[in-house]
Design a protein around this motif. Structure first.
Motif, PDB file in Angstrom:
ATOM      1  N   UNK A   1      -6.927   8.478   0.960  1.00 60.18           N
ATOM      2  CA  UNK A   1      -5.866   9.610   0.836  1.00 60.18           C
ATOM      3  C   UNK A   1      -4.847   9.767   1.328  1.00 60.18           C
ATOM      4  N   UNK A   2      -4.316   8.841   2.336  1.00 58.55           N
ATOM      5  CA  UNK A   2      -3.095   8.919   2.952  1.00 58.55           C
ATOM      6  C   UNK A   2      -1.904   8.919   2.081  1.00 58.55           C
ATOM      7  N   UNK A   3      -2.113   8.121   0.782  1.00 60.13           N
ATOM      8  CA  UNK A   3      -1.104   7.884  -0.163  1.00 60.13           C
ATOM      9  C   UNK A   3      -0.505   9.341  -0.519  1.00 60.13           C
ATOM     10  N   UNK A   4      -1.419  10.246  -0.414  1.00 63.55           N
ATOM     11  CA  UNK A   4      -1.198  11.780  -0.974  1.00 63.55           C
ATOM     12  C   UNK A   4      -0.288  12.529  -0.318  1.00 63.55           C
ATOM     13  N   UNK A   5       0.260  12.050   1.020  1.00 57.56           N
ATOM     14  CA  UNK A   5       1.072  12.751   1.744  1.00 57.56           C
ATOM     15  C   UNK A   5       2.497  12.546   1.155  1.00 57.56           C
ATOM     16  N   UNK A   6       3.020  11.778   0.754  1.00 58.51           N
ATOM     17  CA  UNK A   6       4.252  11.275   0.213  1.00 58.51           C
ATOM     18  C   UNK A   6       4.678  10.792  -1.020  1.00 58.51           C
ATOM     19  N   UNK A   7       3.363  10.440  -1.742  1.00 57.59           N
ATOM     20  CA  UNK A   7       3.465  10.104  -3.141  1.00 57.59           C
ATOM     21  C   UNK A   7       2.133  10.853  -3.644  1.00 57.59           C
ATOM     22  N   UNK A   8       1.443  10.004  -4.455  1.00 53.83           N
ATOM     23  CA  UNK A   8       0.239  10.300  -5.068  1.00 53.83           C
ATOM     24  C   UNK A   8      -0.550   9.141  -5.264  1.00 53.83           C
ATOM     25  N   UNK A   9      -1.814   9.061  -5.372  1.00 58.63           N
ATOM     26  CA  UNK A   9      -2.522   8.009  -6.169  1.00 58.63           C
ATOM     27  C   UNK A   9      -2.081   7.472  -7.302  1.00 58.63           C
ATOM     28  N   UNK A  10      -1.946   8.304  -8.148  1.00 55.99           N
ATOM     29  CA  UNK A  10      -1.434   8.072  -9.648  1.00 55.99           C
ATOM     30  C   UNK A  10      -0.234   7.392  -9.590  1.00 55.99           C
ATOM     31  N   UNK A  11       0.821   8.031  -8.839  1.00 57.78           N
ATOM     32  CA  UNK A  11       2.153   7.618  -8.932  1.00 57.78           C
ATOM     33  C   UNK A  11       2.324   6.025  -8.375  1.00 57.78           C
ATOM     34  N   UNK A  12       1.294   5.584  -7.300  1.00 59.28           N
ATOM     35  CA  UNK A  12       1.320   4.450  -6.444  1.00 59.28           C
ATOM     36  C   UNK A  12       0.668   3.650  -7.522  1.00 59.28           C
TER      37      UNK A  12
ATOM     38  N   UNK B   1       0.896  -1.287  -0.081  1.00 57.47           N
ATOM     39  CA  UNK B   1       0.036  -0.073   0.115  1.00 57.47           C
ATOM     40  C   UNK B   1       0.788   1.236   0.014  1.00 57.47           C
ATOM     41  N   UNK B   2       0.350   2.450  -0.423  1.00 57.27           N
ATOM     42  CA  UNK B   2       0.841   3.544  -0.590  1.00 57.27           C
ATOM     43  C   UNK B   2       0.821   4.304   0.628  1.00 57.27           C
TER      44      UNK B   2
ATOM     45  N   UNK C   1       4.317 -15.173  -0.959  1.00 60.52           N
ATOM     46  CA  UNK C   1       3.749 -15.815  -2.164  1.00 60.52           C
ATOM     47  C   UNK C   1       2.832 -15.202  -2.754  1.00 60.52           C
ATOM     48  N   UNK C   2       2.226 -15.636  -3.972  1.00 63.02           N
ATOM     49  CA  UNK C   2       1.542 -14.888  -5.067  1.00 63.02           C
ATOM     50  C   UNK C   2       0.109 -14.770  -4.574  1.00 63.02           C
ATOM     51  N   UNK C   3      -0.312 -15.620  -3.513  1.00 62.62           N
ATOM     52  CA  UNK C   3      -1.949 -16.029  -3.020  1.00 62.62           C
ATOM     53  C   UNK C   3      -2.097 -15.143  -1.873  1.00 62.62           C
ATOM     54  N   UNK C   4      -1.112 -14.372  -1.457  1.00 58.05           N
ATOM     55  CA  UNK C   4      -1.470 -13.621   0.060  1.00 58.05           C
ATOM     56  C   UNK C   4      -0.786 -12.172  -0.150  1.00 58.05           C
ATOM     57  N   UNK C   5      -0.804 -11.886  -1.230  1.00 53.84           N
ATOM     58  CA  UNK C   5      -0.255 -10.350  -1.398  1.00 53.84           C
ATOM     59  C   UNK C   5      -1.515  -9.495  -1.914  1.00 53.84           C
ATOM     60  N   UNK C   6      -1.878  -8.433  -1.211  1.00 55.00           N
ATOM     61  CA  UNK C   6      -2.659  -7.896  -1.690  1.00 55.00           C
ATOM     62  C   UNK C   6      -2.437  -6.198  -2.410  1.00 55.00           C
ATOM     63  N   UNK C   7      -3.377  -6.004  -3.006  1.00 54.57           N
ATOM     64  CA  UNK C   7      -3.276  -4.438  -3.646  1.00 54.57           C
ATOM     65  C   UNK C   7      -3.807  -3.467  -2.768  1.00 54.57           C
ATOM     66  N   UNK C   8      -3.273  -2.454  -2.285  1.00 53.08           N
ATOM     67  CA  UNK C   8      -4.217  -1.335  -1.606  1.00 53.08           C
ATOM     68  C   UNK C   8      -3.416  -0.108  -2.130  1.00 53.08           C
TER      69      UNK C   8
END
Length: 256
Positions: free
Chosen positions: A218-229, A189-190, A207-214
């Protein structure tokens, strides 16, 4: 074929309605954020945003947060992870799909996860088939591994790559032990900008079955951005629907 996406970690809040003390020194985030806003973020990409998992926001008034989330009927909110202090007698909102007790905040004492009350609370959640959402301080990853190995039956979903501080030996050992547990998942997560080397190590451990995208929007916007992540996730994982959708469905029991 269009990539289907489930965002396993997003937040919503309205500072005009809710008191969120941790936002006091973060003026960039002192705005209202809605699920409709998040949907608009995904609309910029050629993906099918199925919805996401709302995660509690450490508000001062937990019951008000419960009320606001309960009455938000947007179908894009697929699951709701609410706040409670973990114990065998914890109060759980009747609509909650899982529980988070933020362990990364300054008010949480070190070793909280090793307290008998906490461990018994995890066993209670396992009996209720409710996952525990783990957000920890990175330097305490060894404590997390020691605790969760005692309750392997509980589904635990670890936020933000475990806030892994780096690829030091203690962190690598703890992540390897956590990844070996049968019911643990982890989110890429971002929070801070994601380090691809840490992602690579964590992916190998879980492993490939226990990794989740997140997104951690909006906390991602503090140090990066939604788009970049999101662009980085596409670069690292391509159109892997296990990562972007199927693993979240399995971890949270989402049927869609």
């Amino acid at each position: 074929m269009t990539l289907k996406v489930i965002d396993s970690h997003f937040h919503m809040w309205d500072p005009q309605v809710q008191d969120l003390p941790w936002l006091a020194d973060l003026p960039k985030l002192q705005h209202k954020y809605t699920i409709e806003d998040l949907t608009a973020e995904y609309a910029k990409f050629d993906v099918d945003f199925l919805g996401g998992v709302y995660v509690e926001v450490d508000a001062a008034d937990h019951e008000l947060e419960d009320k606001l989330v309960y009455y938000n009927r947007n179908p894009k909110i697929l699951r709701r992870i609410m706040r409670s202090r973990v114990s065998p007698y914890m109060r759980i909102p009747v609509f909650a799909d899982g529980i988070r007790e933020p362990l990364h905040t300054p008010s949480e004492p070190r070793g909280r996860v090793l307290e008998p009350e906490f461990l018994e609370g995890l066993r209670t959640l396992a009996e209720l088939h409710l996952p525990f959402e783990l957000c920890n301080r990175g330097e305490e990853l060894p404590d997390m591994a020691k605790a969760l190995k005692q309750v392997p039956e509980e589904t635990v979903i670890i936020d933000h790559l475990g806030n892994m501080p780096g690829l030091d030996s203690d962190s690598r050992k703890a992540i390897t032990e956590l990844g070996a547990l049968p019911n643990t998942y982890i989110k890429v997560s971002g929070d801070n900008p994601v380090d691809p080397e840490i992602v690579k190590f964590v992916a190998g451990a879980f492993g490939p079955t226990k990794l989740l995208y997140s997104s951690n929007w909006p906390v991602v916007e503090l140090n990066s951005s939604f788009d970049k992540h999101f662009e980085l996730m596409l670069k690292l994982f391509g159109e892997d629907e296990n990562f972007f959708m199927n693993n979240a469905k399995r971890a949270y029991g989402i049927e869609i």
